[in-house]
Design a protein around this motif. Structure first.
Motif, PDB file in Angstrom:
ATOM      1  N   LEU A 149      13.245  -9.991  -0.856  1.00  0.00           N
ATOM      2  CA  LEU A 149      13.005  -9.039  -1.934  1.00  0.00           C
ATOM      3  C   LEU A 149      13.466  -9.659  -3.242  1.00  0.00           C
ATOM      4  N   GLY A 150      12.602  -9.637  -4.241  1.00  0.00           N
ATOM      5  CA  GLY A 150      12.974 -10.173  -5.542  1.00  0.00           C
ATOM      6  C   GLY A 150      13.364 -11.632  -5.498  1.00  0.00           C
ATOM      7  N   GLY A 151      12.786 -12.380  -4.554  1.00  0.00           N
ATOM      8  CA  GLY A 151      13.113 -13.791  -4.442  1.00  0.00           C
ATOM      9  C   GLY A 151      14.396 -14.072  -3.699  1.00  0.00           C
ATOM     10  N   HIS A 152      15.040 -13.054  -3.166  1.00  0.00           N
ATOM     11  CA  HIS A 152      16.298 -13.233  -2.436  1.00  0.00           C
ATOM     12  C   HIS A 152      16.040 -13.013  -0.947  1.00  0.00           C
ATOM     13  N   ASP A 153      16.506 -13.937  -0.131  1.00  0.00           N
ATOM     14  CA  ASP A 153      16.354 -13.827   1.317  1.00  0.00           C
ATOM     15  C   ASP A 153      17.472 -12.985   1.902  1.00  0.00           C
ATOM     16  N   GLY A 154      17.110 -12.129   2.848  1.00  0.00           N
ATOM     17  CA  GLY A 154      18.104 -11.298   3.510  1.00  0.00           C
ATOM     18  C   GLY A 154      17.571 -10.818   4.841  1.00  0.00           C
ATOM     19  N   PHE A 155      18.138  -9.699   5.314  1.00  0.00           N
ATOM     20  CA  PHE A 155      17.762  -9.174   6.628  1.00  0.00           C
ATOM     21  C   PHE A 155      17.616  -7.663   6.560  1.00  0.00           C
ATOM     22  N   ALA A 156      16.760  -7.150   7.455  1.00  0.00           N
ATOM     23  CA  ALA A 156      16.521  -5.710   7.532  1.00  0.00           C
ATOM     24  C   ALA A 156      16.434  -5.288   8.996  1.00  0.00           C
ATOM     25  N   HIS A 157      16.570  -3.997   9.235  1.00  0.00           N
ATOM     26  CA  HIS A 157      16.406  -3.408  10.561  1.00  0.00           C
ATOM     27  C   HIS A 157      14.965  -3.655  11.013  1.00  0.00           C
ATOM     28  N   ASP A 158      14.796  -4.335  12.123  1.00  0.00           N
ATOM     29  CA  ASP A 158      13.480  -4.805  12.542  1.00  0.00           C
ATOM     30  C   ASP A 158      12.488  -3.659  12.737  1.00  0.00           C
ATOM     31  N   GLY A 159      12.855  -2.654  13.528  1.00  0.00           N
ATOM     32  CA  GLY A 159      11.917  -1.578  13.825  1.00  0.00           C
ATOM     33  C   GLY A 159      11.498  -0.810  12.592  1.00  0.00           C
ATOM     34  N   MET A 160      12.435  -0.511  11.713  1.00  0.00           N
ATOM     35  CA  MET A 160      12.105   0.267  10.511  1.00  0.00           C
ATOM     36  C   MET A 160      11.334  -0.571   9.495  1.00  0.00           C
ATOM     37  N   LEU A 161      11.603  -1.869   9.457  1.00  0.00           N
ATOM     38  CA  LEU A 161      10.823  -2.738   8.583  1.00  0.00           C
ATOM     39  C   LEU A 161       9.372  -2.808   9.065  1.00  0.00           C
ATOM     40  N   ARG A 162       9.168  -2.877  10.370  1.00  0.00           N
ATOM     41  CA  ARG A 162       7.800  -2.881  10.899  1.00  0.00           C
ATOM     42  C   ARG A 162       7.081  -1.589  10.519  1.00  0.00           C
ATOM     43  N   ALA A 163       7.795  -0.463  10.635  1.00  0.00           N
ATOM     44  CA  ALA A 163       7.187   0.823  10.287  1.00  0.00           C
ATOM     45  C   ALA A 163       6.826   0.870   8.803  1.00  0.00           C
ATOM     46  N   ALA A 164       7.724   0.388   7.942  1.00  0.00           N
ATOM     47  CA  ALA A 164       7.456   0.400   6.501  1.00  0.00           C
ATOM     48  C   ALA A 164       6.236  -0.457   6.169  1.00  0.00           C
ATOM     49  N   ARG A 165       6.155  -1.629   6.772  1.00  0.00           N
ATOM     50  CA  ARG A 165       5.013  -2.497   6.495  1.00  0.00           C
ATOM     51  C   ARG A 165       3.711  -1.914   7.025  1.00  0.00           C
ATOM     52  N   ARG A 166       3.794  -1.194   8.130  1.00  0.00           N
ATOM     53  CA  ARG A 166       2.588  -0.602   8.692  1.00  0.00           C
ATOM     54  C   ARG A 166       2.065   0.544   7.830  1.00  0.00           C
ATOM     55  N   LEU A 167       2.960   1.321   7.236  1.00  0.00           N
ATOM     56  CA  LEU A 167       2.559   2.525   6.521  1.00  0.00           C
ATOM     57  C   LEU A 167       2.372   2.349   5.021  1.00  0.00           C
ATOM     58  N   GLU A 168       2.956   1.302   4.433  1.00  0.00           N
ATOM     59  CA  GLU A 168       3.011   1.230   2.967  1.00  0.00           C
ATOM     60  C   GLU A 168       1.626   1.249   2.317  1.00  0.00           C
ATOM     61  N   GLY A 169       0.645   0.603   2.923  1.00  0.00           N
ATOM     62  CA  GLY A 169      -0.690   0.574   2.337  1.00  0.00           C
ATOM     63  C   GLY A 169      -1.342   1.950   2.326  1.00  0.00           C
ATOM     64  N   THR A 170      -1.295   2.633   3.466  1.00  0.00           N
ATOM     65  CA  THR A 170      -1.868   3.977   3.562  1.00  0.00           C
ATOM     66  C   THR A 170      -1.181   4.933   2.601  1.00  0.00           C
ATOM     67  N   LEU A 171       0.139   4.877   2.553  1.00  0.00           N
ATOM     68  CA  LEU A 171       0.890   5.776   1.682  1.00  0.00           C
ATOM     69  C   LEU A 171       0.633   5.466   0.201  1.00  0.00           C
ATOM     70  N   ALA A 172       0.512   4.197  -0.138  1.00  0.00           N
ATOM     71  CA  ALA A 172       0.264   3.830  -1.542  1.00  0.00           C
ATOM     72  C   ALA A 172      -1.066   4.385  -2.027  1.00  0.00           C
ATOM     73  N   ASP A 173      -2.095   4.337  -1.187  1.00  0.00           N
ATOM     74  CA  ASP A 173      -3.397   4.891  -1.567  1.00  0.00           C
ATOM     75  C   ASP A 173      -3.285   6.404  -1.798  1.00  0.00           C
ATOM     76  N   LEU A 174      -2.495   7.068  -0.969  1.00  0.00           N
ATOM     77  CA  LEU A 174      -2.299   8.513  -1.133  1.00  0.00           C
ATOM     78  C   LEU A 174      -1.523   8.811  -2.414  1.00  0.00           C
ATOM     79  N   VAL A 175      -0.562   7.956  -2.749  1.00  0.00           N
ATOM     80  CA  VAL A 175       0.197   8.145  -3.988  1.00  0.00           C
ATOM     81  C   VAL A 175      -0.729   8.007  -5.192  1.00  0.00           C
ATOM     82  N   ASP A 176      -1.657   7.063  -5.149  1.00  0.00           N
ATOM     83  CA  ASP A 176      -2.633   6.928  -6.237  1.00  0.00           C
ATOM     84  C   ASP A 176      -3.396   8.239  -6.432  1.00  0.00           C
ATOM     85  N   ARG A 177      -3.794   8.856  -5.328  1.00  0.00           N
ATOM     86  CA  ARG A 177      -4.491  10.141  -5.417  1.00  0.00           C
ATOM     87  C   ARG A 177      -3.576  11.207  -5.994  1.00  0.00           C
ATOM     88  N   GLY A 178      -2.304  11.166  -5.598  1.00  0.00           N
ATOM     89  CA  GLY A 178      -1.366  12.150  -6.099  1.00  0.00           C
ATOM     90  C   GLY A 178      -1.129  12.023  -7.592  1.00  0.00           C
TER      91      GLY A 178
END
Length: 626
Positions: A370-399
């Motif tokens: 993030l922001g050019g800095h390497d780190g670590f995240a909770h694997d399962g929740m990171l997978r969920a965020a990456r899976r949903l972010e595109g769908t949710l972003a399109d809905l936010v545009d509509r909102g």
């Protein structure tokens, strides 16, 4: 209200594996065996592996199968893996079956021995009582002889079962070893049954639990571990009391929660649906269901009814409500344009299914930049965020389009969640800000994380402080739980159960600490905490809740705390109950009372300061304050 429910992201289905006609393969092997020839041991092993792989596949009419050693043939790692799993399950099944047989044998022979030996003893006592002598009669002697024969048969049967079990187990183990040496891919049956992604998650969790439990095996009973946990909880409480007394009344950093946090919590509660779960945020009552029914009668959609059930009032336009996703790494969500506050709200659901629980427990650290800095995240929740972010972003545009021109006020997007939903929400917000997803719209992104799990390493978690606020109530275990803190607690309980192995005195034993607790000796308990913690709490891969950390305690104003506050599991009677949404609602309402002008609920209230809203400069980088 408009309520659209787009289909949740679908997982790719596993490719259909090639079938092998078991009957034809067996027939071919039999025909070959009918011709006299010499077969080497290697060829015998190969034939056995082919038959094992064929047995693992269902028979179906097809063209004659051609033996192959390629990745798609009967000797492929996948097919051999299925055969290996069958052998492994067979070994466990054999052990279970032999155990039942042994228990039944002992039970049956035990009844026979009791009846025969008891009858002989009764006859002997009756003979002695009748004055006919003290020795056994002919009948009792015969019964004693039969009883001896039965006992001998019992021992012979048990010995035979043990030998058969050993031979069976060794044979299956040897077969499994041959299959593994031939390249068998373990876990194929689980992957076939659950799909590749879910199967991999289950297998990884199984391996993780096995690794976690291994150091405990044979070292302590469950009762001893529970006693050690209770002793550690008493030590933690005493140490916290000592720290608080040393800091004094001016040591706490009193703050005010950002505006609308009760409203955002109610949005997260709505993600559980209008059946009645959403209304639990207000406790057990019929009012939530009545509100939901009234919204439905007015023509509201499921999302509108869920919002009403959770107590969200005002004009809210529901854009999407996904409450039935059972896919892995895809929690439910609600996206709405909140005209009352001029905000697009993205609310993510907490754990409510087995798939959600797997997302929680896929808890090893995964790399994240993030922001050019390497780190670590909770694997399962990171997978969920990456899976949903595109769908949710399109809905936010509509909102944002639905909110229209807000004049001088900047468009605002709030991503909120409780528990699992909070962890995914924080990571979705971080990914959006890191990519500048809504920079063109000029929208400010904030994250309201309630009871957020430990999702980021220390540096990345702190870097989210300019737009994420994590709210934690009391001793809630979830914001303090990670693989590292769980391993720490395991190490602590083992150490308190056997302090001598670590060179510690007997005063550090769990029994001694529980005795000190009974005597009210806080000094001894705090001293034990100071000694034990640096020795046992050393697990790597530590994660933390993201952003600013606000701690809510009963009868106190909200406090801004450091990551160290959540760097270990606090053992207390309230650690589970404090996690419930209802408790968070009550704590936030109490915090609002403290924030009222002139409130005397807390003598330190005059030193409070509001949490600053996110700045425009911060919106361009997720790690801008590192």
């Amino acid at each position: 209200s408009h309520c659209a429910s787009p289909a949740a992201p679908r997982l790719a289905q596993p490719a259909t594996m090639p079938r092998v006609d078991g009957a034809q393969t067996t027939a071919a092997a039999a025909a070959a065996a009918a011709e006299p020839q010499e077969i080497s041991p290697a060829e015998q092993q190969g034939a056995a592996l082919a038959l094992a792989a064929a047995a693992a596949q269902p028979s179906a009419p097809s063209a004659p199968a051609v033996a192959s050693t390629t990745s798609s043939g009967p000797l492929s790692p996948t097919n051999l893996g299925i055969a290996s799993d069958v052998v492994n399950f067979g070994e466990k099944g054999a052990s279970f079956g032999f155990g039942i047989a042994k228990a039944a044998t002992n039970f049956g022979f035990g009844i026979a021995t009791t009846c025969i030996g008891g009858s002989a003893a009764i006859i002997d006592r009756a003979t002695a009582a009748g004055g006919c002598g003290s020795g056994p009669t002919a009948i009792s002697a015969a019964l004693h002889a039969v009883n001896g024969a039965v006992s001998l048969a019992h021992k012979a049967t048990i010995t035979g079962q043990d030998v058969a079990h050993t031979i069976t187990r060794r044979s299956l183990q040897t077969t499994g070893s041959f299959l593994e040496a031939a390249g068998a891919k373990k876990g194929e049956l689980v992957r076939r049954a659950l799909g590749d992604e879910t199967g991999e998650a289950v297998l990884a969790l199984s391996a993780l639990l096995t690794k976690f439990a291994l150091p405990v095996a044979g070292k302590a009973t469950m009762q001893q571990l529970l006693a050690a946990s209770a002793a550690w909880g008493a030590s933690q409480k005493a140490a916290a009391s000592v720290r608080s007394a040393a800091a004094g009344p001016g040591g706490a950093r009193i703050v005010e929660l950002p505006v609308h946090y009760e409203r955002w919590l109610r949005f997260t509660a709505s993600t559980f649906g209008a059946a009645w779960f959403a209304g639990l945020v207000d406790g057990f009552s019929l009012s939530g269901m009545q509100r939901a029914q009234a919204a439905k009668e007015r023509g509201g959609c499921k999302g509108t009814s869920a919002l009403a059930c959770a107590g969200v009032d005002g004009r809210v336009e529901v854009l999407a409500f996904q409450d039935h996703s059972r896919e892995l790494f895809a929690p439910g969500y609600l996206v709405a344009a909140d005209h009352e506050t001029g905000t697009v709200v993205v609310a993510l659901r907490g754990t409510s299914s087995v798939s959600d629980a797997l997302s929680d427990l896929t808890c090893e650290s995964a790399p994240l930049q993030l922001g050019g800095h390497d780190g670590f995240a909770h694997d399962g929740m990171l997978r969920a965020a990456r899976r949903l972010e595109g769908t949710l972003a399109d809905l936010v545009d509509r909102g944002l389009a639905a909110l229209g021109d807000s004049g001088d006020r900047r468009p605002r997007v709030v991503v909120a969640g409780h528990s699992l939903g909070a962890g995914v929400a924080a990571l979705v917000a971080a990914l959006w800000r890191d990519s500048g997803r809504f920079n063109g719209a000029g929208a400010d992104i904030e994250c309201a994380a309630f009871a957020c799990p430990q999702v980021l390493d220390a540096e990345l978690a702190m870097a989210q402080s300019n737009y994420t606020t994590s709210v934690v109530v009391g001793d809630d275990a979830v914001p303090r739980f990670s693989l590292a803190t769980a391993q720490d607690l395991r190490n602590v309980t083992l150490l308190l159960n056997d302090p001598w192995s670590a060179g510690l005195p007997s005063t550090m034993a769990a029994s001694a600490l529980l005795e000190a607790q009974a005597l009210g000796d806080e000094e001894m308990l705090a001293e034990a905490y100071a000694v034990v913690r640096p020795k046992a709490c050393t697990s790597e891969g530590r994660l933390f809740p993201p952003g600013r950390l606000v701690h809510l305690l009963p009868g106190q104003a909200p406090r801004l705390v450091d990551q160290a506050e959540f760097d270990e599991l606090h053992i207390s009677s309230d650690m589970i109950a404090a996690h419930m949404p209802r408790r968070y609602l009550l704590a936030i309402q109490e915090a609002a009372i403290h924030a009222r002008p002139g409130s005397a609920a807390d003598p330190r209230s005059r030193s409070r300061s509001p949490l600053a809203p996110p700045t425009r400069a911060a919106s361009t980088g997720a790690v801008s304050n590192l």
